[in-house]
Every structure is written in C-alpha cells, then in structure tokens.
Scaffold this motif. Structure first.
Motif, PDB file in Angstrom:
ATOM      1  N   VAL A  23       0.850  -1.193   0.000  1.00 25.36           N
ATOM      2  CA  VAL A  23       0.000   0.000   0.000  1.00 25.36           C
ATOM      3  C   VAL A  23       0.886   1.244   0.000  1.00 25.36           C
ATOM      4  N   ARG A  24       0.626   2.141  -0.933  1.00 23.31           N
ATOM      5  CA  ARG A  24       1.399   3.384  -1.075  1.00 23.31           C
ATOM      6  C   ARG A  24       0.611   4.561  -0.531  1.00 23.31           C
ATOM      7  N   ASP A  25       1.198   5.283   0.430  1.00 22.72           N
ATOM      8  CA  ASP A  25       0.615   6.559   0.826  1.00 22.72           C
ATOM      9  C   ASP A  25       1.499   7.668   0.272  1.00 22.72           C
ATOM     10  N   GLY A  26       1.370   8.877   0.774  1.00 21.07           N
ATOM     11  CA  GLY A  26       2.133   9.984   0.214  1.00 21.07           C
ATOM     12  C   GLY A  26       3.596   9.983   0.571  1.00 21.07           C
ATOM     13  N   THR A  27       4.038   9.059   1.447  1.00 16.16           N
ATOM     14  CA  THR A  27       5.428   9.065   1.901  1.00 16.16           C
ATOM     15  C   THR A  27       6.203   7.812   1.539  1.00 16.16           C
ATOM     16  N   GLY A  28       5.516   6.710   1.244  1.00 16.25           N
ATOM     17  CA  GLY A  28       6.224   5.472   0.943  1.00 16.25           C
ATOM     18  C   GLY A  28       5.267   4.313   0.748  1.00 16.25           C
ATOM     19  N   ILE A  29       5.835   3.116   0.683  1.00 19.40           N
ATOM     20  CA  ILE A  29       5.053   1.904   0.412  1.00 19.40           C
ATOM     21  C   ILE A  29       5.328   0.902   1.529  1.00 19.40           C
ATOM     22  N   VAL A  30       4.250   0.303   2.078  1.00 15.72           N
ATOM     23  CA  VAL A  30       4.402  -0.642   3.180  1.00 15.72           C
ATOM     24  C   VAL A  30       3.630  -1.918   2.862  1.00 15.72           C
ATOM     25  N   ILE A  86      14.474   2.903  -4.260  1.00 15.81           N
ATOM     26  CA  ILE A  86      13.451   1.931  -3.858  1.00 15.81           C
ATOM     27  C   ILE A  86      13.542   1.669  -2.355  1.00 15.81           C
ATOM     28  N   ALA A  87      14.752   1.439  -1.850  1.00 18.42           N
ATOM     29  CA  ALA A  87      14.925   1.152  -0.425  1.00 18.42           C
ATOM     30  C   ALA A  87      14.457   2.313   0.441  1.00 18.42           C
ATOM     31  N   ASP A  88      14.626   3.532  -0.035  1.00 20.40           N
ATOM     32  CA  ASP A  88      14.203   4.707   0.726  1.00 20.40           C
ATOM     33  C   ASP A  88      12.690   4.819   0.827  1.00 20.40           C
ATOM     34  N   HIS A  89      11.960   4.244  -0.134  1.00 17.09           N
ATOM     35  CA  HIS A  89      10.515   4.461  -0.194  1.00 17.09           C
ATOM     36  C   HIS A  89       9.687   3.212   0.100  1.00 17.09           C
ATOM     37  N   TYR A  90      10.337   2.062   0.210  1.00 18.89           N
ATOM     38  CA  TYR A  90       9.617   0.819   0.497  1.00 18.89           C
ATOM     39  C   TYR A  90      10.044   0.290   1.859  1.00 18.89           C
ATOM     40  N   GLU A  91       9.070  -0.099   2.681  1.00 14.88           N
ATOM     41  CA  GLU A  91       9.370  -0.703   3.976  1.00 14.88           C
ATOM     42  C   GLU A  91       9.748  -2.177   3.836  1.00 14.88           C
ATOM     43  N   ASP A  92       9.491  -2.766   2.678  1.00 13.85           N
ATOM     44  CA  ASP A  92       9.860  -4.156   2.407  1.00 13.85           C
ATOM     45  C   ASP A  92      11.328  -4.201   2.000  1.00 13.85           C
ATOM     46  N   SER A  93      12.165  -4.848   2.808  1.00 11.39           N
ATOM     47  CA  SER A  93      13.605  -4.870   2.533  1.00 11.39           C
ATOM     48  C   SER A  93      13.941  -5.624   1.250  1.00 11.39           C
ATOM     49  N   ASP A  94      13.029  -6.472   0.770  1.00  8.10           N
ATOM     50  CA  ASP A  94      13.277  -7.217  -0.471  1.00  8.10           C
ATOM     51  C   ASP A  94      12.839  -6.455  -1.723  1.00  8.10           C
ATOM     52  N   ALA A  95      12.268  -5.261  -1.551  1.00  6.51           N
ATOM     53  CA  ALA A  95      11.704  -4.539  -2.691  1.00  6.51           C
ATOM     54  C   ALA A  95      12.725  -4.245  -3.796  1.00  6.51           C
ATOM     55  N   PRO A  96      13.960  -3.794  -3.481  1.00  3.99           N
ATOM     56  CA  PRO A  96      14.912  -3.543  -4.577  1.00  3.99           C
ATOM     57  C   PRO A  96      15.155  -4.773  -5.456  1.00  3.99           C
ATOM     58  N   GLN A  97      15.226  -5.943  -4.809  1.00  4.95           N
ATOM     59  CA  GLN A  97      15.464  -7.181  -5.560  1.00  4.95           C
ATOM     60  C   GLN A  97      14.291  -7.513  -6.472  1.00  4.95           C
ATOM     61  N   HIS A  98      13.062  -7.244  -6.016  1.00 13.35           N
ATOM     62  CA  HIS A  98      11.881  -7.633  -6.777  1.00 13.35           C
ATOM     63  C   HIS A  98      11.484  -6.601  -7.831  1.00 13.35           C
ATOM     64  N   LEU A  99      11.841  -5.345  -7.621  1.00  9.91           N
ATOM     65  CA  LEU A  99      11.345  -4.284  -8.506  1.00  9.91           C
ATOM     66  C   LEU A  99      12.331  -3.886  -9.600  1.00  9.91           C
ATOM     67  N   LEU A 100      13.576  -4.361  -9.525  1.00  6.84           N
ATOM     68  CA  LEU A 100      14.569  -3.946 -10.524  1.00  6.84           C
ATOM     69  C   LEU A 100      15.422  -5.134 -10.938  1.00  6.84           C
ATOM     70  N   LYS A 101      15.508  -5.366 -12.251  1.00  4.73           N
ATOM     71  CA  LYS A 101      16.376  -6.398 -12.810  1.00  4.73           C
ATOM     72  C   LYS A 101      17.260  -5.765 -13.882  1.00  4.73           C
TER      73      LYS A 101
END
Length: 637
Positions: free
Chosen positions: A144-151, A279-294
């Motif tokens: 879920v994305r609000d105005g500050t990040g994604i959790v 990505i790491a700055d805006h996502y609370e999921d620590s795995d997000a960089p791995q999943h969102l960028l190839k």
C-alpha cells in the motif's frame, strides 16, 4: 480518539450539518470521546433502557430517560457519548438530527508510512493505494502506497487463501492493524482493510497524486562537466528521471536491458545502484529492490526476440505468482534502431512501456511510435561521442545525488571504452584523476568490464561488476586487485587471439584509396573464448590503423555475420544495411550500429554476394581522415 477525516472536533461537518461517527468493528473505548456522536445498534432491551453496540468492542447503556423512541434488538439510531464512568462503563443519550454527515473511524492512530518505524507494536491506520497483491502460503500481502512510501500489509484468512478477495490493484484503501518489525523493515498486520469510495477515495487519491508528483521530481543538480553539446540533452534526461522515479513509486517493476559492453555497463550499473537506493528509501519491504529492478545484459546491439520473449515470460509469471504490475522496459546503450521494433511491437500486446537512452545512430521514425521516451544525442544534432554511460551517470545523480562522489570516474571509463573523441574527455579524465585514477587505470577498468561480462554471458554479475567498476564498492583495494587480474587476463587472451589470426588477414586497396582488411573469424580465430568476434575484429583493426596511418576498413566475418570497423572513411552502415536488404535478393540482410561501426547478419549461403556488395559500397565512400570511429561493437553476433 484518532481524528476522523474531514473535521477536527466532530461537532459540525463542512457543510454546516453535524458529524456522526461510524466506528470500525475493531475500535475500542480508546477510539471514542465524550460529546461526540456515533451510529449505534441495539443489542439488548431492558426495563430501564437499551444497550447499544458502537463496535465489537464498544458498548454501553442508553437510559430510558435519555431515549426519544422505542427500539428492538437490531434497530439503529444516533447516540451521543454523555459520560465515561470511572469503572469504564459508557453512558449514551439518543439524539435526532435532520442534517448530518457520516465519518468512518478506523481503529488505531493515523500514521504515515515513513513514521511506522517509530510505531512498532502500536495499532495504526494507513490510507493509500494498493500497488501489489501477493498471495503467499500464509497471508495475503497488500503493498500500500501513501504519500510518503510503500508498506506491506499482511492480511490473514486461512493459510494460502486470499484475504479480502474484492480488493483490486489500484484501489484506494484504509488499513488498520499493528505495525511490526519484519526482516529489517516494517509490516502492518492488518485487522481490517476497507476500500474507500466517493469523496473519501477522491480526497485520498488527490493527496497521493500530489505527493507522487513531488517525490518523482528529480534532484536539482548541475552536470559533472560544462559541455554545451551535453546541455542539449539535459531536459530529456530530467524527463526520464521523473518517469523512473514515478514508476518506482507506483509499484511498477523495471527491467533494465543494456548492451553487454563497457559503455553499457557504465550506463546501467550507476543507474541500478541509484534506483535500488531510491526503492529502499521508499519501500518498507527490505526485499523490494530485488523484486522491482532487474539488470539484464544483451549481447546483440539491438533488442532481440530471444530477449523480449524472456522478458515477457518473466513479467507474466511475476504478475501471476507475485501480484506485480507488468514492468517498464528500460533500454540502455541499445534500442534506437529499426531492428528493435519487432520486439517493441511484441511488448505492445501487453501495454508495457519502453524508455530508451542510447547513442547509436537512431531510426526515430521507426522506434518512437512504439516507445515512451527516447534520449539520443543524434536527435539534437550531436553524435556517439556523447556516450550512454555519460548520459546515465547524470541520470543516476538525478535519482540519487548522494552517489556523485562514487560516480565521478565512470564517464571517463565510458568514454575510453567507446573511444569518445569529444572535447569533454579531458574534463572527465581530470574528474577521474581527482578520484585517484590515471588514464591507464581507466582503460584497465574498461578491459576488466569487457572480460568479465563476456564470461558472465546472460548473467548480470551484480557484485562482481559493481566491484570492478567501483560503484558503491566497500573495498578499494579489492577493486584494484580485481581489475588488475581481469585486465591482465584480457590482455593475454587478446594477444593469443591476434597471434592466431593476424597471419590470415587479407588486404586489398579500394578504389577510394582506403585499406580493406578481411579476416574469417570463424576459421582463423579461437572460438568460444575471449575476445569474441566483434572485439577480435576491433583489435585487428586497431593494429592496422596504427601500422598504416591511412584510412582503414576492417571486416571480420563468419558463416552468417560480419563485423565492420572504419577509420577515416565516411561510411553510413545503417544506410548500407537498408540498401543491401533491398538489393541482395534472398540475402536476408539485417543489422546496424553506429555510422562507421556495426554488424550485419545474412543467410550463410549468400555470404559471398553480401560481402562483395558491401565492399562495393565501401569503395564508393568518401575519404575523411578527420573522421573518427567508435568501438561500440557487439561482443557476440
């Protein structure tokens, strides 16, 4: 009580009517306040009044003296909280209103995503937009994305069963639950998840849109060097930076395709690091960089059907298995020519956007109807001397300006790898010198990158390549030792190849005075090793240019391909390929590249006819001893 959306004190709604609050099922006595009005449901009738429920956890008595009507179990009416007694019992009074608005009260304290790290263990409420829905073997995870990040918000049903099946991607929702630490990030364990509609949804969406526009704005930086030619592309780069940041924030993955050579790596690696940090700055999921960028290397100098088929297959699987949106495809040091268009048309079946940053001679009329954005120096009357690595270093800095110190040497590596003869190369070399690199060091880095990516083949070689280029590398000594080792191996293998091939190089003088050298790299060079046919041809070409000091053309050919290099001859290889396609009947000619550097493919049985026709065109080309060459050659053809 947490302040409901729309009013501060709950007494008057914005239109002048009263506000009546509707408690979420999970709300407790901590979520109510004396003097506020609530929707209530009768759960019991006694001689002295009625008991009412405001939620599953909040109930109390409306004494007969405070009732305005007669009610049965299940009836609903509006009450005002008159008293909270010392023992915790609640006393209500019935009120009748002719004009009021209803506000939903979620259980918990309203919190922004960026503040959740300080709220672990607390019950929080997050309002935002669903950007991913992933069904695991346990909970359903809604990003879920609000105005500050994604959790990530984990909602539990039965193990492996979809929770809240009516919630869809891009829905605006309100999540109430407990903020918990998870794998170095924060996750909300949802007690309730409600899809908003009407004015509530519109207000949240408007706030999200404003926040997205602000967060997507690139950093306001100055170019690393002053260069009038480069300034022409600055606005184009800012538009791409905006789109990349917005893509990340909207939850769309990025598949980064880049040419597998020195310049392609100087373009892609800084951008990869910048995007991963963003990505790491805006996502609370620590795995997000791995999943969102190839990051994915491409051997050919264009987007092959093999590559696009792989990309589509992985994208569709990720959508099915992980609930991801279909990705953006970002083409770097590649993607500007008509040869790319079949792959782009394939992507259009799924509305997958494509962004191109390249410095090869483009076919804008062919590619631009199929892509979103196209950054290329030729579109501004410049040429390949502005390399893609130079462009993408600035693009990376627009996304994460804190990377600047780590990137100052990279444009010089890119320029030397592609033999840029731009007037800015001196300034780039000076920047690298400030970081402790002389020109030999930079050339060694370029050779090390070429050597490593040759053996990596279709693998991106994440840490190895990052260490070799020294972008965000945590050990400068290891970087230096790695580069020395790889560069020495590359030099040794190149020399072995030249020792095997040079005696088989054929020479003739063309009618325009240029030297033409030919080498059958299939039969007179080592196969399946370093250097590949493209680089082998380039090294032979360099030897002959140094030996003669005259205009030189070199052709390295195999059964169904030819690699072309030229110095001092005004060629137009993309145009020649187009003409050969039409003139050599049954030749199956395709290919492209820079004006004076490129590669072509053809039907093996027509090799002699294709190469003879190609040589005839080269013999008619104008001699221009001031004309330089690039080495942006395909490693594999």
């Amino acid at each position: 009580m947490s302040s409901p959306t729309g009013t501060d004190d709950g007494a008057e709604a914005p239109d002048g009517g009263a506000t009546v609050y509707d408690l979420a099922a999970e709300c407790t006595a901590d979520d109510v306040e004396q003097g506020k009005r609530y929707h209530a449901t009768v759960n019991g009738v006694v001689d002295y009044g009625v008991f009412v429920d405001l939620s599953e956890e909040v109930s109390g008595l409306v004494h007969d003296s405070n009732l305005l009507g007669r009610y049965d179990v299940g009836d609903e009416f509006v009450v005002e909280l008159g008293e909270i007694r010392p023992d915790g019992d609640l006393s209500f009074e019935e009120v009748q209103l002719s004009d009021y608005s209803t506000e939903h009260v979620p259980h918990g304290t309203a919190a922004a995503v960026t503040d959740l790290g300080d709220a672990t263990g607390d019950t929080v409420v997050v309002e935002g937009q669903v950007v991913q829905i992933k069904q695991t073997g346990g909970p359903t995870v809604f990003q879920v994305r609000d105005g500050t990040g994604i959790v990530p918000c984990a909602a539990f049903e039965e193990a492996g069963v979809r929770a809240y099946p009516d919630v869809e991607m891009d829905d605006v929702v309100r999540v109430s639950g407990t903020a918990e630490d998870r794998d170095g990030g924060v996750q909300v364990e949802a007690d309730s998840l409600t899809v908003l509609d009407g004015n509530e949804a519109a207000d949240v969406q408007a706030n999200l849109d404003d926040a997205l526009a602000d967060a997507a704005e690139p950093a306001d930086i100055e170019p690393l060097v002053e260069w009038d030619a480069f300034e022409k592309l600055w606005d184009d780069l800012r538009e791409v930076a905006t789109e990349l940041r917005e893509t990340v924030l909207s939850g769309r993955p990025i598949r980064m395709r880049h040419h597998a050579d020195g310049d392609g790596l100087c373009a892609s690696v800084p951008l990869q690091v910048a995007l991963e940090r963003f990505i790491a700055d805006h996502y609370e999921d620590s795995d997000a960089p791995q999943h969102l960028l190839k990051r994915l290397p491409s051997k050919a100098p264009y987007y092959e059907m093999e590559d696009v088929t792989r990309d589509l297959n992985f994208a569709l699987e990720d959508r099915t298995r992980h609930g991801q949106k279909l990705p953006m495809v970002l083409m770097l040091d590649n993607g500007s020519t008509e040869e790319d268009t079949p792959a782009y048309r394939n992507l259009r079946h799924y509305d997958i956007p494509v962004v191109v940053v390249d410095h090869h001679h483009p076919d804008p009329e062919a590619v631009e109807p199929l892509i979103e954005q196209h950054v290329n120096p030729y579109l501004h009357d410049e040429d390949y001397r502005i390399t893609t690595g130079m462009l993408c270093v600035e693009l990376a800095r627009m996304i994460d300006p804190d990377l600047t110190e780590d990137l100052k040497h990279v444009p010089a590596v890119a320029g030397l790898s592609d033999r840029s003869e731009s007037e800015a190369m001196g300034d780039y070399l000076d920047l690298a010198a400030e970081k402790g690199y002389d020109e030999d060091d930079l050339r060694d880095i370029g050779e090390a990158l070429d050597y490593a990516t040759h053996w990596l083949r279709y693998s991106s070689g994440e840490r190895l390549i990052t260490d070799a280029l020294n972008v965000s590398c945590d050990d400068r000594d290891r970087h230096a030792e790695l580069v020395d080792f790889l560069a020495e191996r590359a030099e040794r293998d190149v020399q072995d190849q030249l020792d095997a091939a040079m005696s088989h190089v054929e020479h003739e003088r063309l009618d325009n005075g240029a030297h033409l050298y030919r080498i059958d790299v299939e039969n007179h060079a080592h196969r399946f090793t370093y250097p590949a046919p493209g680089k082998t041809t380039g090294k032979i070409h360099d030897e002959k240019v140094a030996e003669t000091g005259d205009p030189v053309i070199t052709i390295g050919y195999g059964p169904d391909f030819a690699v072309l290099r030229s110095d001092g001859v005004r060629l137009d290889i993309p145009r020649m390929v187009t003409e050969l396609t039409e003139e050599v009947n049954g030749g199956g000619v395709s290919g492209g590249g820079h004006l004076v550097v490129g590669s072509i493919k053809f039907v093996s049985g027509m090799r002699e006819e294709v190469i003879d026709a190609l040589v005839e065109k080269m013999a008619e080309a104008e001699i221009d001893e001031e004309l330089g060459s690039s080495t942006a050659l395909p490693e594999e053809v």
